[in-house]
Write a protein that holds these residues in place. Structure first.
Motif, PDB file in Angstrom:
ATOM      1  N   GLN A 298      22.471  33.518 -83.141  1.00  0.00           N
ATOM      2  CA  GLN A 298      22.385  33.026 -81.765  1.00  0.00           C
ATOM      3  C   GLN A 298      23.651  32.302 -81.337  1.00  0.00           C
ATOM      4  OE1 GLN A 298      18.803  30.805 -80.788  1.00  0.00           O
ATOM      5  NE2 GLN A 298      17.831  31.587 -82.628  1.00  0.00           N
ATOM      6  N   GLU A 299      24.285  31.626 -82.284  1.00  0.00           N
ATOM      7  CA  GLU A 299      25.407  30.748 -81.950  1.00  0.00           C
ATOM      8  C   GLU A 299      26.768  31.404 -82.143  1.00  0.00           C
ATOM      9  OE1 GLU A 299      24.673  27.289 -84.312  1.00  0.00           O
ATOM     10  OE2 GLU A 299      23.079  26.558 -82.989  1.00  0.00           O
ATOM     11  N   ASP A 341      14.546  41.982 -68.956  1.00  0.00           N
ATOM     12  CA  ASP A 341      14.164  40.580 -68.783  1.00  0.00           C
ATOM     13  C   ASP A 341      12.659  40.389 -68.949  1.00  0.00           C
ATOM     14  OD1 ASP A 341      12.687  40.550 -66.164  1.00  0.00           O
ATOM     15  OD2 ASP A 341      14.603  41.230 -65.378  1.00  0.00           O
ATOM     16  N   VAL A 342      12.275  39.165 -69.241  1.00  0.00           N
ATOM     17  CA  VAL A 342      10.894  38.873 -69.627  1.00  0.00           C
ATOM     18  C   VAL A 342       9.950  38.811 -68.435  1.00  0.00           C
ATOM     19  CG1 VAL A 342      11.569  37.686 -71.731  1.00  0.00           C
ATOM     20  CG2 VAL A 342      11.352  36.379 -69.594  1.00  0.00           C
ATOM     21  N   ASP A 343      10.466  38.884 -67.208  1.00  0.00           N
ATOM     22  CA  ASP A 343       9.625  38.811 -66.007  1.00  0.00           C
ATOM     23  C   ASP A 343       9.344  40.183 -65.427  1.00  0.00           C
ATOM     24  OD1 ASP A 343       9.439  36.007 -66.069  1.00  0.00           O
ATOM     25  OD2 ASP A 343      11.421  35.825 -65.159  1.00  0.00           O
ATOM     26  N   GLN A 344       9.326  41.186 -66.295  1.00  0.00           N
ATOM     27  CA  GLN A 344       9.006  42.564 -65.916  1.00  0.00           C
ATOM     28  C   GLN A 344      10.003  43.139 -64.917  1.00  0.00           C
ATOM     29  OE1 GLN A 344       6.434  44.426 -67.501  1.00  0.00           O
ATOM     30  NE2 GLN A 344       6.800  42.629 -68.773  1.00  0.00           N
ATOM     31  N   GLN A 349      18.596  41.634 -70.661  1.00  0.00           N
ATOM     32  CA  GLN A 349      18.730  40.245 -71.091  1.00  0.00           C
ATOM     33  C   GLN A 349      20.144  40.028 -71.638  1.00  0.00           C
ATOM     34  OE1 GLN A 349      15.408  38.166 -72.984  1.00  0.00           O
ATOM     35  NE2 GLN A 349      14.408  40.156 -73.239  1.00  0.00           N
ATOM     36  N   GLN A 350      20.748  38.918 -71.233  1.00  0.00           N
ATOM     37  CA  GLN A 350      22.118  38.658 -71.657  1.00  0.00           C
ATOM     38  C   GLN A 350      22.113  37.882 -72.971  1.00  0.00           C
ATOM     39  OE1 GLN A 350      24.797  37.389 -68.561  1.00  0.00           O
ATOM     40  NE2 GLN A 350      23.885  38.759 -67.051  1.00  0.00           N
ATOM     41  N   ASN A 351      21.650  38.578 -74.009  1.00  0.00           N
ATOM     42  CA  ASN A 351      21.570  37.987 -75.343  1.00  0.00           C
ATOM     43  C   ASN A 351      22.926  38.103 -76.042  1.00  0.00           C
ATOM     44  OD1 ASN A 351      21.757  40.716 -76.117  1.00  0.00           O
ATOM     45  ND2 ASN A 351      19.531  40.912 -76.305  1.00  0.00           N
ATOM     46  N   ILE A 352      22.970  37.773 -77.322  1.00  0.00           N
ATOM     47  CA  ILE A 352      24.252  37.779 -78.029  1.00  0.00           C
ATOM     48  C   ILE A 352      24.842  39.189 -78.093  1.00  0.00           C
ATOM     49  CG2 ILE A 352      23.189  38.019 -80.316  1.00  0.00           C
ATOM     50  CD1 ILE A 352      26.430  36.097 -79.351  1.00  0.00           C
ATOM     51  N   PRO A 359      27.188  45.413 -71.340  1.00  0.00           N
ATOM     52  CA  PRO A 359      25.942  46.129 -71.020  1.00  0.00           C
ATOM     53  C   PRO A 359      25.775  47.437 -71.781  1.00  0.00           C
ATOM     54  CG  PRO A 359      27.523  46.264 -69.217  1.00  0.00           C
ATOM     55  CD  PRO A 359      28.075  45.269 -70.172  1.00  0.00           C
ATOM     56  N   GLY A 360      26.843  47.937 -72.393  1.00  0.00           N
ATOM     57  CA  GLY A 360      26.721  49.164 -73.186  1.00  0.00           C
ATOM     58  C   GLY A 360      26.380  48.914 -74.638  1.00  0.00           C
TER      59      GLY A 360
END
Length: 526
Positions: A298-299, A341-344, A349-352, A359-360
């Motif tokens: 995560q970090e 994203d978690v809101d359907q 999601q802009q994860n690590i 985005p690719g």
């Protein structure tokens, strides 16, 4: 002693006995916060069966920081975000200081911070002397050498007739030079292996019935090592009815690599070995995911080009190490899990993975997986895309775009979680349209995590379960069906107020089939 600990993370056989090293295994919450300790138990190895009094003793040597020895009367229940601590005892040695913590298995308000019913610290005259735990009737006694350290009215903590052992360290290493068990002859002390060893496929189980019309079609379930090892009901239900397994948590990043460069494959390997011994295939879950990531992942920094380049190396090393380790043992794999994203919505999601590769990133991950194992079938797994709509359109586009960019996506996983029948129900007609849409695009489909609430009664639950399975089985695009659990005995969640809640969304309840199971058998011609 050596051979029975080989599937326990952090424990290896050495010339002086067992060598234990810190693994830093923790369970993070979905938002990346927290980190409940998750020290390992010897689940796939030998455990003890004893009907009455017993004495266990162990001797530690070369303790560099701390040494913990756990005795439990059953394995913990491991959920996505928490661990349910069972009844048992944990002894932790630091220098000449010994902490004695006893848990009675009752559920406290905050499950992520289990509170012992007894917790004390004592000073040892000789930290190298054997530590002993003795149960005598209702009394629990802890000694060091010949010194009595504690005598507690907590003997009933070990009332299941079984003993599960764990060895771990928070931040160091130690050796276990002796580990012994003794009991009166009347207690019937003996060793025992995993419960699932006795499980056999049933000729009228779900998998056998499905195979009559589609021999290659797999009916699977998400599984955990604890109940596979300890629960004969669970083992019978699983092996009797399913032809495929998905490790529910054991292959998620936080379980496989709790520290950067450190891998704890043991529990996942044990699940795969069990599946192979029963002729079951394995679907791997998962590589790139926003949740269930260890803190180091995560970090990882991503603010500059140099940071992103270094972090990309770390992430791709992880992918290569994991996929290479399991090469040849997985039929299929979720290379990307829950990207939206978690809101359907339909935004990534802009994860690590996103922050490092852009985005690719699904194509980057897919190519890395293919390079390590070109034979494993790759899936993108997502919720809320089970019926036609924007979410499904976005999933279809993501899979196709990933392949256009050089990826190797074979299909998509439709999770099919039915938490509310009013909003989440999947009509057979809409599921048929969905399967036809992906089929036309050249993609296969897995029903990957189906579970159904019984809030509107078990008949409504049964109809939904049977409908999803029958529709999937009837489409050439749908290659497998998996339910996200086996028995409600292990179906737990934490409510908004922090209390532990048991769900009733699975096909079996405390060792017995529910109406949904019978409905599914009927839909298969049983």
């Amino acid at each position: 002693m050596h051979e029975n600990w080989q599937d326990t993370p952090g424990v290896t056989a050495g010339s002086n006995g067992l060598q234990v090293t810190a693994t830093a295994r923790r369970i993070v919450e979905q938002n990346g916060a927290g980190g409940q300790p998750n020290p390992p138990l010897n689940l796939a190895g030998t455990h003890l069966v004893v009907s009455g009094d017993f004495t266990l003793s162990a001797t530690f040597a070369d303790v560099t920081a701390d040494a913990s020895w756990a005795l439990y009367d059953r394995p913990p229940v491991i959920a996505d975000e928490f661990r349910v601590e069972p009844a048992g005892l944990r002894l932790t040695l630091q220098g000449d200081d010994l902490e004695i913590a006893v848990f009675d298995g009752t559920q406290k308000r905050d499950m992520t911070q289990p509170v012992p019913v007894h917790d004390e610290r004592v000073t040892l005259s000789d930290p190298g002397a054997p530590l002993s735990v003795r149960r005598s009737g209702d009394t629990l006694e802890v000694t060091s050498g010949g010194d009595k350290l504690a005598s507690l009215p907590l003997g009933k903590v070990f009332s299941s007739g079984k003993l599960w052992l764990g060895l771990s360290s928070d931040s160091g290493a130690f050796d276990v030079t002796s580990l012994k068990a003794a009991a009166p002859e009347s207690a019937g002390l003996r060793t025992s292996g995993v419960a699932v060893a006795e499980g056999q496929s049933s000729a009228d189980g779900l998998q056998a019935l499905a195979a009559k019309s589609r021999p290659d079609f797999k009916i699977g379930a998400a599984v955990a090592l604890g109940p596979l090892a300890s629960d004969a009901d669970y083992a019978r239900e699983l092996v009797g009815n399913f032809g495929s397994v998905t490790p529910e948590n054991a292959m998620k990043p936080q379980f496989l690599s709790p520290q950067r460069g450190v891998y704890t494959f043991e529990e996942a390997d044990a699940i795969l070995t069990i599946a192979e011994s029963k002729g079951m295939t394995v679907h791997g879950h998962t590589i790139a995911f926003t949740e269930a990531m260890p803190r180091w992942m995560q970090e990882l920094p991503s603010g500059t080009d140099a940071e992103r380049k270094a972090s990309a190396t770390a992430l791709l090393d992880y992918v290569n190490t994991v996929v290479t380790h399991f090469k040849g043992r997985l039929a299929s794999l979720d290379v990307v899990n829950e990207p939206f994203d978690v809101d359907q919505g339909t935004s990534l999601q802009q994860n690590i993975w996103y922050r490092v590769f852009g985005p690719g990133y699904p194509a980057v991950v897919s190519k890395a997986v293919y390079d390590a194992d070109p034979d494993v079938r790759q899936f993108i797994n997502e919720n809320g895309a089970d019926v036609p709509g924007r979410r499904q359109d976005a999933l279809l586009k993501l899979a196709l775009d990933t392949n256009t960019q050089g990826g190797h996506i074979y299909g998509v996983g439709l999770q099919a979680h039915i938490y509310d029948l009013d909003t989440d129900a999947i009509p057979p007609g809409e599921l048929s349209r969905t399967l036809a849409t992906f089929d036309a695009a050249g993609l296969r489909v897995r029903i990957s995590e189906n579970d159904v609430t019984d809030d509107q009664g078990t008949d409504a639950q049964a109809r939904q379960y049977a409908s999803v399975l029958a529709t999937c089985l009837g489409s050439r695009a749908c290659v497998s069906y998996t339910t996200w659990g086996v028995d409600n005995r292990y179906n737990w969640s934490i409510d908004d107020d922090g209390s532990l809640q048991q769900g009733h969304d699975f096909l079996f309840d405390d060792g017995k089939p529910r109406p949904a199971y019978d409905a599914m058998r009927r839909s298969l011609g049983g």
